[in-house]
Design a protein around this motif. Sequence first.
Motif, mmCIF file in Angstrom:
data_model
loop_
_atom_site.group_PDB
_atom_site.id
_atom_site.type_symbol
_atom_site.label_atom_id
_atom_site.label_comp_id
_atom_site.label_asym_id
_atom_site.label_seq_id
_atom_site.Cartn_x
_atom_site.Cartn_y
_atom_site.Cartn_z
ATOM 1 N N ILE A 132 53.277 35.304 50.646
ATOM 2 C CA ILE A 132 52.391 34.242 50.518
ATOM 3 C C ILE A 132 50.992 34.668 49.572
ATOM 4 N N GLN A 133 51.114 33.676 48.508
ATOM 5 C CA GLN A 133 50.299 33.837 47.468
ATOM 6 C C GLN A 133 49.172 32.944 47.738
ATOM 7 N N ILE A 134 47.732 33.558 47.580
ATOM 8 C CA ILE A 134 46.378 32.868 47.649
ATOM 9 C C ILE A 134 45.859 33.236 46.163
ATOM 10 N N ALA A 135 45.353 32.059 45.634
ATOM 11 C CA ALA A 135 44.522 32.031 44.287
ATOM 12 C C ALA A 135 43.019 32.263 44.671
ATOM 13 N N LYS A 136 42.363 33.135 44.270
ATOM 14 C CA LYS A 136 41.069 33.289 44.334
ATOM 15 C C LYS A 136 40.339 33.389 43.059
ATOM 16 N N THR A 137 38.940 33.055 42.934
ATOM 17 C CA THR A 137 38.227 33.484 41.709
ATOM 18 C C THR A 137 37.276 34.420 41.924
ATOM 19 N N LEU A 138 36.965 35.329 41.141
ATOM 20 C CA LEU A 138 36.187 36.509 41.316
ATOM 21 C C LEU A 138 34.704 36.100 40.920
ATOM 22 N N SER A 139 33.676 36.737 41.675
ATOM 23 C CA SER A 139 32.323 36.468 41.420
ATOM 24 C C SER A 139 32.110 37.272 40.400
ATOM 25 N N LYS A 140 30.616 37.437 40.081
ATOM 26 C CA LYS A 140 30.147 38.261 38.769
ATOM 27 C C LYS A 140 30.184 39.705 39.309
ATOM 28 N N ASN A 141 30.078 39.999 40.524
ATOM 29 C CA ASN A 141 30.470 41.471 41.033
ATOM 30 C C ASN A 141 31.760 41.826 41.547
ATOM 31 N N LEU A 142 32.739 40.726 40.845
ATOM 32 C CA LEU A 142 34.236 41.019 41.019
ATOM 33 C C LEU A 142 34.238 41.185 42.616
ATOM 34 N N SER A 143 34.052 40.231 43.380
ATOM 35 C CA SER A 143 34.554 40.002 44.822
ATOM 36 C C SER A 143 35.017 38.609 45.047
ATOM 37 N N LEU A 160 33.576 43.297 33.013
ATOM 38 C CA LEU A 160 33.321 42.073 32.311
ATOM 39 C C LEU A 160 34.298 41.042 32.099
ATOM 40 N N ALA A 161 35.408 41.333 31.665
ATOM 41 C CA ALA A 161 36.428 40.695 31.568
ATOM 42 C C ALA A 161 37.071 39.903 32.766
ATOM 43 N N MET A 162 37.002 40.432 34.026
ATOM 44 C CA MET A 162 37.275 40.000 35.143
ATOM 45 C C MET A 162 36.373 39.176 35.911
ATOM 46 N N ARG A 163 35.154 39.005 35.280
ATOM 47 C CA ARG A 163 34.091 38.067 35.889
ATOM 48 C C ARG A 163 34.607 36.552 35.843
ATOM 49 N N SER A 164 34.676 35.900 37.106
ATOM 50 C CA SER A 164 34.982 34.638 37.150
ATOM 51 C C SER A 164 36.671 34.470 36.810
ATOM 52 N N ALA A 165 37.372 35.474 36.918
ATOM 53 C CA ALA A 165 38.698 35.590 36.738
ATOM 54 C C ALA A 165 39.574 34.929 37.805
ATOM 55 N N LYS A 166 40.625 34.458 37.653
ATOM 56 C CA LYS A 166 41.491 33.623 38.689
ATOM 57 C C LYS A 166 42.654 34.839 39.029
ATOM 58 N N VAL A 167 42.403 35.503 40.335
ATOM 59 C CA VAL A 167 43.415 36.415 40.645
ATOM 60 C C VAL A 167 44.072 35.889 41.793
ATOM 61 N N THR A 168 45.179 36.722 42.194
ATOM 62 C CA THR A 168 46.230 36.010 43.261
ATOM 63 C C THR A 168 46.186 37.398 44.340
ATOM 64 N N LEU A 169 46.026 36.900 45.435
ATOM 65 C CA LEU A 169 46.227 37.678 46.541
ATOM 66 C C LEU A 169 47.612 37.569 47.159
ATOM 67 N N HIS A 170 48.447 38.529 47.224
ATOM 68 C CA HIS A 170 49.959 38.489 47.754
ATOM 69 C C HIS A 170 49.970 39.191 49.060
ATOM 70 N N ASP A 171 50.311 38.294 50.211
ATOM 71 C CA ASP A 171 50.501 38.760 51.466
ATOM 72 C C ASP A 171 52.138 38.862 51.711
ATOM 73 N N HIS A 172 52.507 40.175 51.925
ATOM 74 C CA HIS A 172 54.175 40.356 51.805
ATOM 75 C C HIS A 172 54.610 40.301 53.227
ATOM 76 N N PHE A 173 55.779 40.168 53.240
ATOM 77 C CA PHE A 173 56.265 40.053 54.774
ATOM 78 C C PHE A 173 56.439 41.357 55.490
ATOM 79 N N ASP A 174 56.268 42.481 55.035
ATOM 80 C CA ASP A 174 56.210 43.542 55.689
ATOM 81 C C ASP A 174 54.696 44.034 55.848
ATOM 82 N N GLY A 175 53.749 43.298 55.714
ATOM 83 C CA GLY A 175 52.211 43.337 56.184
ATOM 84 C C GLY A 175 51.696 44.024 55.262
ATOM 85 N N THR A 176 51.926 44.547 53.833
ATOM 86 C CA THR A 176 51.031 45.034 52.954
ATOM 87 C C THR A 176 50.460 43.694 52.189
#
Length: 250
Positions: A132-143, A160-176
């Motif tokens: 399960i893939q959830i797209a998120k945008t990081l804040s200035k403090n990378l959260s 600095l390169a990751m500020r406002s970056a589009k990251v992806t959170l992966h929820d795997h079927f094994d719970g990780t």
Amino acid sequence: MHTLHDHIVAHGLPVALYSDQHSIFRINAKGADPESETQFGRATRELGIECIHANSPQAKGRVERANQTLLQDRLPKEMRLAGISDIAGANNWLPGFAASFNWRFAVIPKDAVDAHIAYPGSADELTNILSIQIAKTLSKNLSFQHECNLIQVKISGTGLAMRSAKVTLHDHFDGTRVLRWRNRKYPYTTLTKVQRKTAEADGKSINSRIEEAIAKRGTTDIKGHKPAAGHPWRKMHIGKSATDSKTVIQ
């Protein structure tokens, strides 16, 4: 996701999957974007598997119910007759039931050629796609916020390169759960609401202690401090004109 993963590992990639119109396989909401897709639909698209959503009564289970072959109804009764009451026992019993079921109802196909193809990627890539893939945008403090929790990325350096970056959170079927950016995994910490409130309270406590320490010193204006008359700073010539200095540079 888990079932498709095990099927691909055992047999390879199927050409197509024939299913009913359950919301797992397609979005059934009225007025939905025709281009929108479910998580399962996204995974099959990335794997190159065609999804066929059946419209016939036969594919919707009516014939299976009429012939008493609908596994959703049959399996619990068969397990009850066999005295199965736990998952481990069911897994040990299932292969024998499958062989008996197929012997009674299987039909020889007209074309016996296996259309599966070997999965060309790595095991990690397959597990990554079937998540399960959830797209998120990081804040200035990378959260970012997720499920009422605060996800904080842990990275060495300023990030600095990751500020406002589009990251992806992966929820795997094994719970990780894995956080990825540009095909790389990044460590993170998760703070619940209670933990965040505790951290904020600790921060306020620290600030209050600092204010108390400043008050005990009798001043809150550090800029108002003046050095003593004999302080070395007063003997420096920086910022003074040559006529004001005791030593004139020739």
